[in-house]
Motif scaffolding. Structure first.
Motif, PDB file in Angstrom:
ATOM      1  N   ALA A   1      27.066  10.853  -1.462  1.00 21.49           N
ATOM      2  CA  ALA A   1      26.940  10.847  -2.012  1.00 21.49           C
ATOM      3  C   ALA A   1      27.948  11.858  -2.773  1.00 21.49           C
ATOM      4  N   HIS A   2      26.685  13.084  -1.964  1.00 24.15           N
ATOM      5  CA  HIS A   2      27.023  14.950  -1.964  1.00 24.15           C
ATOM      6  C   HIS A   2      27.510  15.099  -3.889  1.00 24.15           C
ATOM      7  N   PHE A   3      27.972  14.688  -4.086  1.00 26.22           N
ATOM      8  CA  PHE A   3      28.438  15.201  -5.923  1.00 26.22           C
ATOM      9  C   PHE A   3      27.478  14.200  -6.197  1.00 26.22           C
ATOM     10  N   GLY A   4      27.163  14.409  -7.360  1.00 25.54           N
ATOM     11  CA  GLY A   4      26.141  13.172  -8.387  1.00 25.54           C
ATOM     12  C   GLY A   4      25.688  13.567  -9.408  1.00 25.54           C
ATOM     13  N   ILE A   5      24.914  12.436  -9.629  1.00 23.88           N
ATOM     14  CA  ILE A   5      23.392  12.045 -11.038  1.00 23.88           C
ATOM     15  C   ILE A   5      22.138  12.384  -9.815  1.00 23.88           C
TER      16      ILE A   5
ATOM     17  N   ASN B   1      34.320   5.384 -14.385  1.00 26.32           N
ATOM     18  CA  ASN B   1      33.956   5.284 -15.358  1.00 26.32           C
ATOM     19  C   ASN B   1      33.681   6.753 -16.160  1.00 26.32           C
ATOM     20  N   ARG B   2      34.853   6.500 -17.220  1.00 26.27           N
ATOM     21  CA  ARG B   2      34.539   7.688 -17.880  1.00 26.27           C
ATOM     22  C   ARG B   2      33.593   8.810 -18.801  1.00 26.27           C
ATOM     23  N   LYS B   3      32.085   7.978 -19.085  1.00 27.39           N
ATOM     24  CA  LYS B   3      30.996   7.546 -19.686  1.00 27.39           C
ATOM     25  C   LYS B   3      30.106   7.667 -18.390  1.00 27.39           C
ATOM     26  N   TRP B   4      29.054   9.327 -17.822  1.00 30.25           N
ATOM     27  CA  TRP B   4      28.236   8.747 -16.923  1.00 30.25           C
ATOM     28  C   TRP B   4      27.320   7.954 -17.353  1.00 30.25           C
ATOM     29  N   TYR B   5      27.329   7.636 -18.607  1.00 27.95           N
ATOM     30  CA  TYR B   5      25.729   6.536 -18.785  1.00 27.95           C
ATOM     31  C   TYR B   5      26.493   5.864 -18.623  1.00 27.95           C
ATOM     32  N   MET B   6      27.263   4.467 -18.513  1.00 32.68           N
ATOM     33  CA  MET B   6      27.825   3.460 -18.370  1.00 32.68           C
ATOM     34  C   MET B   6      27.414   3.849 -16.558  1.00 32.68           C
TER      35      MET B   6
ATOM     36  N   TRP C   1      24.659  18.402 -15.355  1.00 31.62           N
ATOM     37  CA  TRP C   1      23.833  18.378 -14.580  1.00 31.62           C
ATOM     38  C   TRP C   1      23.972  17.669 -13.632  1.00 31.62           C
ATOM     39  N   ARG C   2      25.349  17.992 -13.214  1.00 29.57           N
ATOM     40  CA  ARG C   2      25.430  17.744 -11.958  1.00 29.57           C
ATOM     41  C   ARG C   2      25.336  18.394 -10.567  1.00 29.57           C
ATOM     42  N   GLN C   3      25.186  17.667  -9.154  1.00 32.83           N
ATOM     43  CA  GLN C   3      24.452  17.791  -8.534  1.00 32.83           C
ATOM     44  C   GLN C   3      24.314  17.915  -7.267  1.00 32.83           C
TER      45      GLN C   3
ATOM     46  N   GLN D   1       0.744  -0.975   0.288  1.00 28.87           N
ATOM     47  CA  GLN D   1       0.137   0.340  -0.179  1.00 28.87           C
ATOM     48  C   GLN D   1       0.713   1.531   0.117  1.00 28.87           C
ATOM     49  N   TYR D   2       2.286   0.932   0.586  1.00 32.24           N
ATOM     50  CA  TYR D   2       2.892   2.431   0.805  1.00 32.24           C
ATOM     51  C   TYR D   2       4.096   2.718  -0.315  1.00 32.24           C
ATOM     52  N   LEU D   3       4.032   3.629  -1.073  1.00 29.90           N
ATOM     53  CA  LEU D   3       4.799   3.621  -1.677  1.00 29.90           C
ATOM     54  C   LEU D   3       5.313   5.034  -1.152  1.00 29.90           C
ATOM     55  N   SER D   4       6.754   5.073  -1.298  1.00 27.86           N
ATOM     56  CA  SER D   4       7.950   6.447  -1.115  1.00 27.86           C
ATOM     57  C   SER D   4       7.974   7.024  -2.214  1.00 27.86           C
ATOM     58  N   LEU D   5       8.222   8.448  -2.828  1.00 35.63           N
ATOM     59  CA  LEU D   5       8.434   9.496  -3.303  1.00 35.63           C
ATOM     60  C   LEU D   5       9.920   9.890  -2.674  1.00 35.63           C
ATOM     61  N   ASP D   6      10.614  10.147  -3.739  1.00 37.17           N
ATOM     62  CA  ASP D   6      12.388  10.683  -3.479  1.00 37.17           C
ATOM     63  C   ASP D   6      13.591  10.692  -4.179  1.00 37.17           C
ATOM     64  N   GLU D   7      14.002  11.968  -4.590  1.00 35.36           N
ATOM     65  CA  GLU D   7      15.210  11.503  -5.172  1.00 35.36           C
ATOM     66  C   GLU D   7      16.579  10.852  -4.347  1.00 35.36           C
ATOM     67  N   SER D   8      17.468  11.185  -5.815  1.00 33.43           N
ATOM     68  CA  SER D   8      18.976   9.892  -5.177  1.00 33.43           C
ATOM     69  C   SER D   8      19.823  10.626  -5.527  1.00 33.43           C
ATOM     70  N   LEU D   9      21.114  10.086  -5.498  1.00 33.60           N
ATOM     71  CA  LEU D   9      22.319  10.147  -5.671  1.00 33.60           C
ATOM     72  C   LEU D   9      23.386   9.346  -6.008  1.00 33.60           C
ATOM     73  N   LEU D  10      23.146   9.460  -7.245  1.00 32.09           N
ATOM     74  CA  LEU D  10      24.473   8.548  -7.523  1.00 32.09           C
ATOM     75  C   LEU D  10      25.985   9.766  -8.015  1.00 32.09           C
ATOM     76  N   LEU D  11      26.848   9.095  -7.187  1.00 27.88           N
ATOM     77  CA  LEU D  11      28.267   9.590  -7.320  1.00 27.88           C
ATOM     78  C   LEU D  11      28.670   9.913  -8.677  1.00 27.88           C
ATOM     79  N   TRP D  12      29.545  10.627  -8.570  1.00 26.81           N
ATOM     80  CA  TRP D  12      29.783  11.491  -9.961  1.00 26.81           C
ATOM     81  C   TRP D  12      30.572  12.543  -9.934  1.00 26.81           C
ATOM     82  N   LYS D  13      32.004  12.327 -10.249  1.00 22.68           N
ATOM     83  CA  LYS D  13      33.076  12.912 -10.038  1.00 22.68           C
ATOM     84  C   LYS D  13      33.629  13.832 -10.865  1.00 22.68           C
ATOM     85  N   GLY D  14      32.705  13.270 -12.465  1.00 22.63           N
ATOM     86  CA  GLY D  14      33.428  13.765 -13.672  1.00 22.63           C
ATOM     87  C   GLY D  14      32.421  15.207 -14.044  1.00 22.63           C
ATOM     88  N   ARG D  15      32.772  15.722 -15.237  1.00 17.87           N
ATOM     89  CA  ARG D  15      32.201  16.935 -15.489  1.00 17.87           C
ATOM     90  C   ARG D  15      30.937  16.832 -16.842  1.00 17.87           C
TER      91      ARG D  15
END
Length: 343
Positions: A78-82, A261-266, A69-71, A52-66
């Motif tokens: 993670a503090h910084f990431g996607i 990873n050098r590619k963010w989508y990987m 839209w890094r947040q 019954q209960y669903l939770s909606l929130d944001e998550s952060l994937l660690l990404w230190k590259g350029r």
């Protein structure tokens, strides 16, 4: 396959041909990983019926590259990431829907959605697509919560529970004008309008919680080892809000995406692959076999099953270093040894 071949295949792994990238805006930014995200969202919804209960929130994937839209979210590990918007089952952390965030300048949904033009409301409605009119309870925080959206979700047989900012449009003055410095700890103020209950409670700070299925009731609880009275809406919000954080906590012990990873989508692909294993484990816990495995044992069993299903086709003999061969010189009687340069 060998490790070198595996790394070579990973290096040239793509999900969309660069020749087909013709979109613009939000679709252009996520087009590199869009087929994987769409496939995972479809399979996650088909393979599991949430509670019954669903939770909606944001998550952060660690990404230190350029990345444009890094947040930065200090409350995340993670503090910084996607950044991504995720809809999870509140009690288990099962991921149901996943959407990437690509910055405020790119509209994720350019047109109105169910009559809403607000970006935040459209994110909630898009993630809840397929889960309306079924009696779910959506637990959200004050970044997503607003009165007009709550009334619409209630009309679609979906209850809402979550904190809300007192500066939102439509908040009654009895709660909007409260001064936290003049309130004693434990004081609560409630207002009702139809099915919506709005409760402001002073703990360490002044917390305002909205619910569509609660009344202004107090229940006993404990804080720092001492008995206190707290509103029912606050107690249930603390219980069911952490679905996305619970999912991140379970994944933190098995980080497939830890390698740089050098590619963010990987990295996003590896995160979704890791989440797929976690979702499979949650499904397994609902219908266990004759033996209950832990999370680590379950991953090992999945690995062994894949290796047995796809064995090595041709075995390559291991390389053995050439043994030193001695040079044997056969000399005729009376013949001297040949002169070797440097001897």
């Amino acid at each position: 396959m060998s490790r070198t071949r595996f790394l070579l295949l990973t290096k040239f792994l793509h999900f969309v041909s660069n020749e087909n990238l013709v979109s613009r805006g939000y679709e252009r930014k996520v087009e590199k990983i869009a087929p994987v995200v769409d496939h995972c969202n479809r399979k996650f919804a088909e393979m599991y019926t949430p509670s019954q209960y669903l939770s909606l929130d944001e998550s952060l994937l660690l990404w230190k590259g350029r990345l444009s839209w890094r947040q930065c979210i200090r409350t995340k590990a993670a503090h910084f990431g996607i950044k991504s918007f995720e809809l999870c089952e509140a009690e288990t952390g099962y991921l149901l829907q996943y959407r990437l965030y690509t910055g405020k300048n790119t509209a994720m949904y350019p047109g109105p959605l169910h009559g809403f033009n607000d970006k935040t409301a459209k994110v909630v409605l898009q993630l809840m697509e397929g889960y309306l009119d079924t009696g779910h309870v959506l637990v959200i925080d004050n970044w997503y919560n607003q009165l007009l959206l709550t009334r619409y979700l209630k009309s679609r047989c979906t209850d809402v529970l979550g904190t809300i900012s007192r500066r939102r449009k439509g908040i009654p003055h009895a709660i909007k004008d409260l001064n936290p410095k003049q309130l004693e700890r434990g004081v609560s103020v409630g207002r009702h309008c139809g099915d919506i209950a709005l409760v402001a409670w002073k703990d360490v700070k002044l917390v305002t919680v909205l619910s569509t299925y609660h009344q202004h009731e107090m229940v006993p609880g404990r804080r720092a080892g001492q008995a206190v009275l707290k509103p029912t809406v606050v107690q249930e919000y603390n219980r069911y809000m952490g679905g996305v954080d619970l999912k991140d906590q379970k994944l933190s012990m098995f980080l497939l995406e830890r390698k740089r990873n050098r590619k963010w989508y990987m990295k996003v692909f590896k995160r979704l692959l890791n989440t797929s294993l976690l979702n499979a484990f949650i499904i397994y816990l609902r219908n266990p076999m004759y033996r209950m495995y832990s999370h680590r044992q379950f991953r090992l069993k999945v690995t062994e099953g894949l290796l047995s299903r796809y064995p090595r086709v041709s075995s390559v003999p291991p390389r053995v270093p050439n043994q030193l061969q001695r040079l044997v010189l056969r000399l005729e009687p009376g013949e001297s040894l040949p002169y070797l340069y440097g001897s």
